[in-house]
Design an enzyme around this catalytic site. Structure first.
Site, mmCIF file in Angstrom:
data_model
loop_
_atom_site.group_PDB
_atom_site.id
_atom_site.type_symbol
_atom_site.label_atom_id
_atom_site.label_comp_id
_atom_site.label_asym_id
_atom_site.label_seq_id
_atom_site.Cartn_x
_atom_site.Cartn_y
_atom_site.Cartn_z
ATOM 1 N N ASP A 75 0.228 -4.876 -5.684
ATOM 2 C CA ASP A 75 -0.194 -4.321 -6.979
ATOM 3 C C ASP A 75 0.438 -5.095 -8.137
ATOM 4 O OD1 ASP A 75 -1.526 -2.554 -8.666
ATOM 5 O OD2 ASP A 75 0.133 -1.114 -8.668
ATOM 6 N N ASN B 292 -10.823 1.446 -5.821
ATOM 7 C CA ASN B 292 -10.935 0.252 -6.676
ATOM 8 C C ASN B 292 -12.405 -0.141 -6.876
ATOM 9 O OD1 ASN B 292 -8.014 -1.377 -5.245
ATOM 10 N ND2 ASN B 292 -8.149 -0.122 -7.088
HETATM 11 C C1 IPE Z 1 -3.491 0.090 -4.993
HETATM 12 O O1 IPE Z 1 -3.355 -0.315 -6.313
HETATM 13 C C2 IPE Z 1 -4.577 -0.682 -4.316
HETATM 14 C C3 IPE Z 1 -4.320 -2.095 -4.110
HETATM 15 C C4 IPE Z 1 -3.225 -2.747 -4.430
HETATM 16 C C5 IPE Z 1 -5.390 -2.820 -3.477
HETATM 17 P P1 IPE Z 1 -4.053 0.460 -7.521
HETATM 18 O O2 IPE Z 1 -3.764 -0.308 -8.743
HETATM 19 O O3 IPE Z 1 -5.481 0.724 -7.209
HETATM 20 O O4 IPE Z 1 -3.288 1.850 -7.503
HETATM 21 P P2 IPE Z 1 -3.166 2.966 -8.612
HETATM 22 O O5 IPE Z 1 -4.518 3.169 -9.228
HETATM 23 O O6 IPE Z 1 -2.198 2.442 -9.635
HETATM 24 O O7 IPE Z 1 -2.627 4.151 -7.903
HETATM 25 C C1 IPE Z 2 -3.810 -5.021 -7.541
HETATM 26 O O1 IPE Z 2 -3.620 -5.333 -8.869
HETATM 27 C C2 IPE Z 2 -5.057 -5.645 -6.983
HETATM 28 C C3 IPE Z 2 -6.185 -4.715 -6.860
HETATM 29 C C4 IPE Z 2 -6.090 -3.421 -6.931
HETATM 30 C C5 IPE Z 2 -7.489 -5.290 -6.637
HETATM 31 P P1 IPE Z 2 -4.212 -4.409 -10.030
HETATM 32 O O2 IPE Z 2 -5.551 -4.948 -10.406
HETATM 33 O O3 IPE Z 2 -4.179 -2.982 -9.691
HETATM 34 O O4 IPE Z 2 -3.178 -4.734 -11.172
HETATM 35 P P2 IPE Z 2 -2.575 -3.713 -12.235
HETATM 36 O O5 IPE Z 2 -2.027 -2.554 -11.482
HETATM 37 O O6 IPE Z 2 -3.716 -3.334 -13.126
HETATM 38 O O7 IPE Z 2 -1.516 -4.496 -12.932
HETATM 39 MG MG MG Z 3 -2.785 -1.507 -9.947
#
Ligand code: IPE
Ligand code: IPE
Ligand code: MG
Length: 230
Positions: A17, A65
């Site tokens: 993340d 996502n």
């Molecule tokens: C979790 O991250 C999913 C992945 C890293 C693929 P998110 O960014 O989706 O999680 P939340 O929304 O902060 O809980």
């Molecule tokens: C994790 O990074 C990757 C995916 C969930 C695809 P994020 O896209 O959630 O990055 P932040 O949390 O917005 O920084």
């Molecule tokens: Mg994230």
């Protein structure tokens, strides 16, 4: 490098993340963060299997996502296409099997085809298994397994139920790492993490180094896993 020993986890799962925030801090588009994340992921997995870890499961895209804006998903799908098209052969040469867990029907059909081809090409790799969770949700995984159990029409025990999950033939994660500062599991491997050790890093995923990974291994090695016993 971390020492391979009895305290090396067999299976490490990572919630990758923080790509978006990494990019934002640098005044870059979120897509640049995802690109940097994939680059880091490729280098890091190389290191992970050098430490003696046998299974590495990476959370790349959750079921939830898929509700992100079209534009972001388009970029992510493009990166997945690139990854599977150009990395399967490299992984095969390194003896690493590629597996994808998740609901492929939620992804564009051509990505599913690339994934299946990558899995077939790398099958039987003896050094380790790289598992990518794409279009994956822990609750959805449990529900699908429960529905399969119902279809079979017979009560199941823990072992059988575990085998019906998408991770069926793999050991449960010993260590779960989450980068990006958040302290939550976000619908990752819910059943499988019942006794995993958790490690949270404040680093955004693109800046999570091999040394940071070694720190997590070191922390893991010092944990006392009791599994409810004395
Ligand atoms: C979790 O991250 C999913 C992945 C890293 C693929 P998110 O960014 O989706 O999680 P939340 O929304 O902060 O809980
Ligand atoms: C994790 O990074 C990757 C995916 C969930 C695809 P994020 O896209 O959630 O990055 P932040 O949390 O917005 O920084
Ligand atoms: Mg994230």
């Amino acid at each position: 490098m971390a020492e391979v020993g009895a305290n090396t986890p067999r299976h490490v799962a990572i919630i990758m993340d923080g790509n978006g925030r990494w990019a934002k801090k640098r005044l870059l588009p979120r897509s640049a963060g995802h690109r940097a994340g994939v680059k880091r992921m490729i280098a890091l997995t190389e290191h992970v299997f050098d430490t003696g870890v046998r299974y590495c499961t990476l959370f790349a895209l959750s079921t939830e996502n898929l509700n992100r804006p079209e534009e972001e998903l388009k970029g992510l799908f493009g990166l997945f296409r690139e990854f599977f098209a150009s990395n399967a052969e490299t992984l095969r040469k390194k003896g690493i099997s590629l597996r994808v867990i998740g609901d492929l029907s939620l992804l564009p059909a051509d990505i599913g085809t690339l994934i299946r081809a990558g899995e077939e090409r790398t099958a039987g790799g003896e050094r380790g298994t790289l598992v990518l969770a794409i279009g994956y949700g822990g609750r959805q995984d449990i529900l699908a397994a429960a529905n399969e159990a119902v279809r079979r029409g017979k009560e199941v025990d823990e072992e059988t139920f575990s085998s019906l999950l998408r991770t069926g033939d793999m050991p449960a994660p010993d260590l779960l790492i989450r980068t990006g500062k958040e302290l939550r599991i976000s619908n990752f491997l819910l059943w499988q993490c019942a006794y995993s050790e958790f490690y949270f890093s404040e680093k955004m995923f693109p800046e999570f180094t091999d040394e940071d990974f070694d720190e997590a291994l070191k922390a893991y090695a010092a944990r006392d896993r009791r599994f409810g016993k004395l």
